[in-house]
Scaffold this motif. Structure first.
Motif, PDB file in Angstrom:
ATOM      1  N   TRP A 100       0.842  -1.198   0.000  1.00 36.35           N
ATOM      2  CA  TRP A 100       0.000   0.000   0.000  1.00 36.35           C
ATOM      3  C   TRP A 100       0.875   1.245   0.000  1.00 36.35           C
ATOM      4  N   ALA A 101       0.333   2.303  -0.555  1.00 39.35           N
ATOM      5  CA  ALA A 101       1.095   3.543  -0.720  1.00 39.35           C
ATOM      6  C   ALA A 101       0.822   4.499   0.425  1.00 39.35           C
ATOM      7  N   PHE A 102       1.860   5.244   0.773  1.00 40.99           N
ATOM      8  CA  PHE A 102       1.735   6.325   1.751  1.00 40.99           C
ATOM      9  C   PHE A 102       2.802   7.349   1.412  1.00 40.99           C
ATOM     10  N   GLU A 103       2.476   8.613   1.557  1.00 39.21           N
ATOM     11  CA  GLU A 103       3.431   9.667   1.252  1.00 39.21           C
ATOM     12  C   GLU A 103       4.436   9.787   2.397  1.00 39.21           C
ATOM     13  N   GLU A 104       5.669   9.358   2.138  1.00 38.27           N
ATOM     14  CA  GLU A 104       6.714   9.368   3.158  1.00 38.27           C
ATOM     15  C   GLU A 104       7.621  10.580   3.003  1.00 38.27           C
ATOM     16  N   GLY A 105       8.264  10.927   4.102  1.00 38.89           N
ATOM     17  CA  GLY A 105       9.290  11.947   4.120  1.00 38.89           C
ATOM     18  C   GLY A 105      10.416  11.431   4.994  1.00 38.89           C
ATOM     19  N   CYS A 106      11.463  12.235   5.155  1.00 42.56           N
ATOM     20  CA  CYS A 106      12.619  11.782   5.925  1.00 42.56           C
ATOM     21  C   CYS A 106      13.326  13.001   6.508  1.00 42.56           C
ATOM     22  N   LEU A 107      13.746  12.902   7.763  1.00 42.12           N
ATOM     23  CA  LEU A 107      14.444  14.022   8.401  1.00 42.12           C
ATOM     24  C   LEU A 107      15.748  14.364   7.688  1.00 42.12           C
ATOM     25  N   SER A 108      16.357  13.395   7.011  1.00 46.88           N
ATOM     26  CA  SER A 108      17.605  13.637   6.279  1.00 46.88           C
ATOM     27  C   SER A 108      17.357  14.273   4.911  1.00 46.88           C
ATOM     28  N   ILE A 109      16.086  14.322   4.511  1.00 43.81           N
ATOM     29  CA  ILE A 109      15.722  14.853   3.191  1.00 43.81           C
ATOM     30  C   ILE A 109      14.560  15.838   3.370  1.00 43.81           C
ATOM     31  N   PRO A 110      14.784  16.955   4.069  1.00 40.39           N
ATOM     32  CA  PRO A 110      13.677  17.868   4.371  1.00 40.39           C
ATOM     33  C   PRO A 110      13.047  18.472   3.121  1.00 40.39           C
ATOM     34  N   GLY A 114       7.108  11.660  -0.963  1.00 40.88           N
ATOM     35  CA  GLY A 114       6.687  10.879  -2.115  1.00 40.88           C
ATOM     36  C   GLY A 114       6.009   9.589  -1.684  1.00 40.88           C
ATOM     37  N   ASP A 115       5.113   9.111  -2.541  1.00 38.06           N
ATOM     38  CA  ASP A 115       4.408   7.859  -2.261  1.00 38.06           C
ATOM     39  C   ASP A 115       5.353   6.673  -2.380  1.00 38.06           C
ATOM     40  N   VAL A 116       5.354   5.856  -1.336  1.00 33.73           N
ATOM     41  CA  VAL A 116       6.159   4.634  -1.306  1.00 33.73           C
ATOM     42  C   VAL A 116       5.213   3.476  -1.026  1.00 33.73           C
ATOM     43  N   MET A 141       0.534   1.263   9.816  1.00 38.04           N
ATOM     44  CA  MET A 141       1.481   2.372   9.946  1.00 38.04           C
ATOM     45  C   MET A 141       2.695   1.999  10.806  1.00 38.04           C
ATOM     46  N   ALA A 142       2.494   1.180  11.825  1.00 37.65           N
ATOM     47  CA  ALA A 142       3.633   0.748  12.652  1.00 37.65           C
ATOM     48  C   ALA A 142       4.645  -0.005  11.800  1.00 37.65           C
ATOM     49  N   ALA A 143       4.147  -0.919  10.937  1.00 39.49           N
ATOM     50  CA  ALA A 143       5.044  -1.668  10.053  1.00 39.49           C
ATOM     51  C   ALA A 143       5.766  -0.723   9.102  1.00 39.49           C
ATOM     52  N   ARG A 144       5.058   0.268   8.572  1.00 40.02           N
ATOM     53  CA  ARG A 144       5.662   1.214   7.630  1.00 40.02           C
ATOM     54  C   ARG A 144       6.784   2.013   8.295  1.00 40.02           C
ATOM     55  N   LEU A 154      20.146  -0.465   6.000  1.00 39.44           N
ATOM     56  CA  LEU A 154      20.631  -1.159   4.801  1.00 39.44           C
ATOM     57  C   LEU A 154      21.264  -0.193   3.797  1.00 39.44           C
ATOM     58  N   GLY A 155      21.248   1.095   4.124  1.00 40.06           N
ATOM     59  CA  GLY A 155      21.781   2.100   3.203  1.00 40.06           C
ATOM     60  C   GLY A 155      20.782   2.523   2.144  1.00 40.06           C
ATOM     61  N   LYS A 156      19.487   2.307   2.414  1.00 37.27           N
ATOM     62  CA  LYS A 156      18.435   2.672   1.466  1.00 37.27           C
ATOM     63  C   LYS A 156      17.657   3.874   1.994  1.00 37.27           C
ATOM     64  N   LEU A 157      17.138   4.684   1.063  1.00 42.30           N
ATOM     65  CA  LEU A 157      16.337   5.852   1.416  1.00 42.30           C
ATOM     66  C   LEU A 157      15.000   5.777   0.691  1.00 42.30           C
ATOM     67  N   PHE A 158      13.989   6.456   1.218  1.00 45.07           N
ATOM     68  CA  PHE A 158      12.661   6.364   0.607  1.00 45.07           C
ATOM     69  C   PHE A 158      12.653   6.851  -0.836  1.00 45.07           C
ATOM     70  N   VAL A 159      13.560   7.783  -1.177  1.00 50.13           N
ATOM     71  CA  VAL A 159      13.595   8.296  -2.554  1.00 50.13           C
ATOM     72  C   VAL A 159      14.007   7.207  -3.550  1.00 50.13           C
ATOM     73  N   ASP A 160      14.651   6.144  -3.074  1.00 49.92           N
ATOM     74  CA  ASP A 160      15.043   5.038  -3.952  1.00 49.92           C
ATOM     75  C   ASP A 160      13.817   4.323  -4.535  1.00 49.92           C
ATOM     76  N   TYR A 161      12.680   4.411  -3.860  1.00 51.30           N
ATOM     77  CA  TYR A 161      11.461   3.729  -4.281  1.00 51.30           C
ATOM     78  C   TYR A 161      10.617   4.559  -5.247  1.00 51.30           C
TER      79      TYR A 161
END
Length: 194
Positions: A100-110, A114-116, A141-144, A154-161
């Motif tokens: 399922w999709a949800f619009e994620e963000g990241c403190l390292s990428i203010p 984007g939908d992941v 949401m807890a799993a997300r 793992l060295g992955k970021l949400f923008v990779d998706y």
């Protein structure tokens, strides 16, 4: 202690983390500092690489998703009321269910969201700050939140998706973040600031 958040472009965000040994660190102090750092930046999760540490640790606090937002029609997720944990040496054992999709963000990428798409359920093994081991299941949401933070280990970021077109659209913004050309209401550490 509030750490500066490592910005996009820093190599530590792309490096897989290492497992830690029992007694290697003051895990209670590290956990407290990570929660303090995360809360000061209004985040719901924070992984050790985001504070410059290459170890398998992250903290989560889903409380903001359990509170009703006056401007939103969405109902609060009451399963997240007490979802505040430290995960040490976590290993996702299984992911399942519908993606399922949800619009994620990241403190390292203010400033970038984007939908992941992620699987709705997971089973994870981890240790707490007392070095007790758990195997637990989470969904929704807890799993997300866990999956997003686990990716950091793992060295992955949400923008990779994100789709290729979206990645091209945000490329300049990502470069600007790595150079420190971004507004964030928390302290950050930039890899390419001149």
């Amino acid at each position: 202690m509030i750490y500066p958040i490592v910005a996009y472009g820093d190599p530590i965000l792309r490096k897989p983390t290492r497992f830690i040994e029992k007694g290697e660190l003051d895990l209670k102090k590290l956990s407290e500092d990570m929660f303090e750092t995360m809360h000061s930046a209004n985040g719901v999760g924070l992984a050790a690489p985001q504070i410059g540490m290459n170890i398998r640790v992250f903290v989560v606090d889903g409380t903001p998703f359990s509170e009703k937002d006056e401007d939103e029609d969405d109902e609060p997720d009451l399963s997240l009321v007490d979802f505040k944990k430290t995960f040490i040496n976590p290993e996702i054992l299984e992911e399942s269910g519908e993606e399922w999709a949800f619009e994620e963000g990241c403190l390292s990428i203010p400033g970038i969201r984007g939908d992941v798409y992620r699987p709705e359920k997971l089973r994870i093994r981890y240790r707490d700050t007392e070095w007790n081991e758990y195997v637990e299941e989470y969904s929704g949401m807890a799993a997300r939140i866990i999956q997003h933070e686990y990716d950091h280990l793992l060295g992955k970021l949400f923008v990779d998706y994100l789709p290729t077109l979206k990645k091209q659209f945000i490329k300049k913004k990502l470069t600007d973040i790595s150079k420190g050309n971004v507004d964030a209401d928390y302290r950050m550490r930039f890899p390419n600031r001149r």
